[in-house]
Design a protein around this motif. Structure first.
Motif, PDB file in Angstrom:
ATOM      1  N   ILE A 228       0.690  -1.169  -0.023  1.00 12.23           N
ATOM      2  CA  ILE A 228       0.060  -0.046  -0.013  1.00 12.23           C
ATOM      3  C   ILE A 228       0.883   1.251  -0.168  1.00 12.23           C
ATOM      4  N   ILE A 229       2.075   1.107   0.169  1.00 11.96           N
ATOM      5  CA  ILE A 229       3.088   2.497   0.629  1.00 11.96           C
ATOM      6  C   ILE A 229       3.494   2.812  -0.797  1.00 11.96           C
ATOM      7  N   ALA A 230       3.092   3.922  -1.205  1.00 10.90           N
ATOM      8  CA  ALA A 230       3.518   4.665  -2.624  1.00 10.90           C
ATOM      9  C   ALA A 230       4.149   5.978  -2.239  1.00 10.90           C
ATOM     10  N   PRO A 231       5.539   5.830  -2.306  1.00 13.48           N
ATOM     11  CA  PRO A 231       6.331   7.004  -1.851  1.00 13.48           C
ATOM     12  C   PRO A 231       6.303   7.889  -2.951  1.00 13.48           C
ATOM     13  N   ASN A 232       6.301   9.101  -2.507  1.00 13.06           N
ATOM     14  CA  ASN A 232       6.240  10.329  -3.508  1.00 13.06           C
ATOM     15  C   ASN A 232       7.214  10.964  -4.153  1.00 13.06           C
ATOM     16  N   TYR A 277       9.551   0.026  -5.168  1.00 10.77           N
ATOM     17  CA  TYR A 277      10.138   0.873  -4.058  1.00 10.77           C
ATOM     18  C   TYR A 277      10.614   0.027  -2.940  1.00 10.77           C
ATOM     19  N   ILE A 278      11.698   0.465  -2.401  1.00 11.74           N
ATOM     20  CA  ILE A 278      12.008  -0.329  -1.088  1.00 11.74           C
ATOM     21  C   ILE A 278      11.217   0.366   0.064  1.00 11.74           C
ATOM     22  N   THR A 279      10.239  -0.430   0.446  1.00 10.18           N
ATOM     23  CA  THR A 279       9.216  -0.136   1.322  1.00 10.18           C
ATOM     24  C   THR A 279       9.257  -1.064   2.639  1.00 10.18           C
ATOM     25  N   THR A 280       8.677  -0.677   3.720  1.00  9.21           N
ATOM     26  CA  THR A 280       8.478  -1.464   4.955  1.00  9.21           C
ATOM     27  C   THR A 280       7.668  -2.760   4.517  1.00  9.21           C
ATOM     28  N   ASP A 281       6.678  -2.592   3.716  1.00  8.85           N
ATOM     29  CA  ASP A 281       5.944  -3.643   3.162  1.00  8.85           C
ATOM     30  C   ASP A 281       6.862  -4.618   2.599  1.00  8.85           C
TER      31      ASP A 281
END
Length: 317
Positions: A228-232, A277-281
């Motif tokens: 769900i995380i989409a960095p801006n 993207y390198i995210t927590t998810d």
């Protein structure tokens, strides 16, 4: 005020859940076939009905155009979906007047595909569903209807880690599911944000309309997202993973991401590439596969995985 309905000419005799099942079957059929004739729709519903009748032979089927008109009104009220008849094309179709309609239809089908199977409890010994259900899923129909009608919504929201709720008044855009949780994508003070439905309370649809067209491209925003995380501001990375042959088989049947591809196979090891993207998810997903996966690139992801493992090791010392 409670509505009272008199079905003097009942054409389909079944429970209230059965009516709801029929509504979703109508939507499902029209989402697959535009300009569907009454005859085609009737045949489709009869086939679905026969599947239910195998487990409950007390059900009776008699579908008429009057029944369909009544269903169309209920579908508009419950789901906010408009079904109309085209004289030129001699068939019924779903009137799509905004850029999100296809997405919502797929979402509605996903929400109800399994629940429809259990409407009469007829398949309870055949289909087993996860008992752990996401909280606040009951908000979904109202949110979908608000999106279709272009109405603002308001709700109280409690972020994880905080102790006080805030009141949010937003322009709803779409809904998204990830990891058994539902999220609202909405414009909040000119910024596109995600809100977990499980953290909402007191949701209401406002009479206030959204008076503008919101610039939002779902595919573009979530093209490189895992979860769900989409960095801006961040750029996606080219990730290379090394997995066992057995783990690769799992990942080929359920890819981590749409960009996933096989780079090479070497003995009992497989190199998999993807752009995310390198995210927590994403980090959590990699960690969940334990010793069956190894990050080769980029260094940033390797470092973050190592940090998590170091912290975990200290936790158990």
């Amino acid at each position: 005020m409670c509505k009272s309905y008199k079905f003097v000419e009942i054409q389909i005799i079944m429970s209230k859940q059965g009516y709801i099942a029929r509504y979703f079957n109508i939507v499902r059929k029209l989402s697959q076939q535009k300009y569907c004739s009454f005859e085609d729709l009737n045949s489709f519903l009869e086939e679905e009905f026969e599947m239910m009748k195998v487990y409950d032979d007390t059900l009776e089927f008699n579908f008429s155009k009057r029944t369909l008109q009544r269903d169309i009104k209920e579908i508009r009220t419950i789901l906010g979906i408009d079904i109309v008849f085209s004289r030129a094309n001699k068939g019924y179709y779903i009137e799509q007047d905004d850029y999100g309609s296809d997405f919502f239809l797929k979402t509605i089908e996903e929400i109800n595909s399994f629940s429809a199977l259990k409407l009469t409890n007829s398949l309870e010994n055949v289909v087993y569903l996860e008992k752990r259900q996401p909280k606040r899923a009951e908000f979904l129909p109202e949110i979908i209807q608000a999106i279709q009608k272009k109405n603002k919504i308001e709700f109280n929201y409690l972020k994880f880690g905080e102790s006080e709720e805030t009141t949010r008044k937003v322009n709803p855009i779409a809904i998204k599911e990830f990891n058994n949780r539902w999220y609202l994508i909405a414009e909040d003070q000119e910024t596109i944000k995600n809100f977990g439905l499980d953290r909402m309370t007191k949701l209401v649809t406002l009479n206030e309309r959204i008076g503008k067209k919101i610039a939002f491209d779902y595919e573009e925003k979530y093209q490189h997202c895992f979860g769900i995380i989409a960095p801006n501001t961040e750029e996606p990375y080219d990730v290379v993973l090394e997995v066992s042959k057995k783990q690769a088989a799992y990942l080929e049947t359920l890819p981590l991401h749409s960009s996933q591809h096989i780079i090479k196979r070497s003995g009992d090891k497989v190199h998999i590439g993807l752009k995310v993207y390198i995210t927590t998810d994403f980090i959590s997903e990699i960690l969940s596969m334990g010793r069956f996966i190894k990050v080769l690139e980029p260094q940033l992801l390797k470092d973050r995985i190592k940090e998590h493992l170091d912290d975990l090791n200290k936790f158990y010392q």
